[in-house]
Design an enzyme around this catalytic site. Structure first.
Site, short mmCIF file in Angstrom:
data_model
loop_
_atom_site.label_atom_id
_atom_site.label_comp_id
_atom_site.label_asym_id
_atom_site.label_seq_id
_atom_site.Cartn_x
_atom_site.Cartn_y
_atom_site.Cartn_z
N LYS A 158 -0.36 5.32 8.24
CA LYS A 158 0.05 5.75 6.66
C LYS A 158 -0.82 5.85 5.74
CE LYS A 158 1.36 2.84 4.15
NZ LYS A 158 1.76 1.49 3.69
N SER A 195 0.91 -1.08 0.02
CA SER A 195 -0.02 0.04 0.20
C SER A 195 0.71 1.34 -0.06
CB SER A 195 -0.98 0.14 1.41
OG SER A 195 -1.69 -1.00 1.29
N LYS A 213 -7.54 1.19 -2.68
CA LYS A 213 -7.08 0.85 -1.40
C LYS A 213 -7.38 1.73 -0.60
CE LYS A 213 -5.28 -1.56 1.90
NZ LYS A 213 -3.98 -2.04 1.89
#
Length: 307
Positions: free
Chosen positions: A239, A97, A171
């Protein structure tokens, strides 16, 4: 070009079971991890190597599953980077990711060296990786996705969502839903307890109703059991939220729920030092701001943590 030889780089919590499922599907598998012991656990189904460049020397497809953008960039293009060592035409599938802009940069750089690229991040956590039920969101050329679909299907349900970088945007959208829903489940369960409900019974009562979700099912159970051993480390959730807000800013969007949830995860990671807890530990932040009221007891105390 059909994919037969697959290299997996990054065999941690997610990468190891994903690699095992790739081998189970009949692909010839080579693995490399910075900590060799983690790769050695796959020696019964894969060739384990010490050098990432030798790992990709015969690869038709290279799957990376690591923590963040700088690591992917270093593995691809840094000193001893793997891109130069991979066969021309090899398909690089980054399932980490990372920022969408970085994924697009990687795709552009790879095309200039005669290689191909898909950004294909996943959702479903460790359980989904083990059970090969991951949701896989892929960005890139449709022809490359079609070639990789059998490989991706060994790990879960793959969907081509658009151009290079689109997988990463998908995502981030997923992570916004996950994070905000974790917050909502935490608030609902603590509220219900303080109003006289048993949290475990509440979770059972809500399952099957309009509030049903995988977050309520899996993370609600973690909260009741006070099990914060990471399936999805909180620092990675943070994050992803930072990356989502960066994309939002670039698009001129305000996402207030995401911003508030990001702030809670930031406090957990940096002030409460819980970055390696599961992201269900959002509950611990909620308890802290409510004078230490603790789910499962209705008492006020410092919550014990599982390692």
């Amino acid at each position: 070009m059909s994919i037969k030889n697959v290299t997996v780089i990054g065999t941690g919590i997610m990468g190891a079971p994903m690699a095992r499922n790739i081998a189970r599907a009949g692909f010839s598998l080579t693995v490399w991890n910075r900590t060799r012991a983690k790769a050695e656990a796959l020696s019964d189904v894969a060739t384990v190597v010490d050098d990432p460049r030798s790992a990709v020397a015969s690869a038709d497809a290279v799957v990376t599953m690591v923590d963040n953008s700088p690591i992917v960039t270093q593995i691809y293009f840094g000193e001893n980077g793997i891109v130069e060592a991979a066969p021309k035409g090899a398909l690089f599938i980054d399932m980490s990711s990372i920022q969408p802009a970085v994924a697009r940069d990687h795709a552009d750089a790879l095309s200039k060296t005669g290689h191909r690229h898909l950004d294909a991040p996943v959702s479903g956590g460790e359980k989904g990786a083990i059970e090969a039920t991951l949701a896989i969101m892929a960005g890139g050329e449709a022809s490359d996705f079609a070639e990789a679909e059998t490989l991706l299907s060994a790990m879960g349900r793959a969907t081509h969502v658009g151009v290079h970088g689109a997988g990463q945007v998908a995502k981030l959208a997923n992570q916004v839903i996950v994070a905000v829903t974790i917050g909502a489940v935490s608030e609902a369960m603590l509220l219900a307890q303080e109003g006289g409900c048993d949290p475990a019974a509440l979770r059972d009562a809500l399952m099957g109703g309009f509030a049903t979700s995988r977050i309520l099912e899996l993370h609600g159970e973690r909260m009741v059991e006070r099990n914060f051993v990471p399936g999805g480390p909180l620092e990675l959730q943070l994050k992803d939220l930072e990356n989502a807000l960066e994309v939002a800013r670039s698009a001129g969007l305000s996402l207030p729920l995401t911003e508030k949830t990001r702030d809670a995860f930031h406090t957990l990671a940096h002030e409460m030092k819980m970055g390696r807890h599961d992201h269900a530990a959002y509950l611990l932040w909620l308890e802290a701001i409510n004078s230490g009221k603790r789910l499962g007891t209705g008492e006020t105390s410092a919550p014990p943590l599982k390692a």
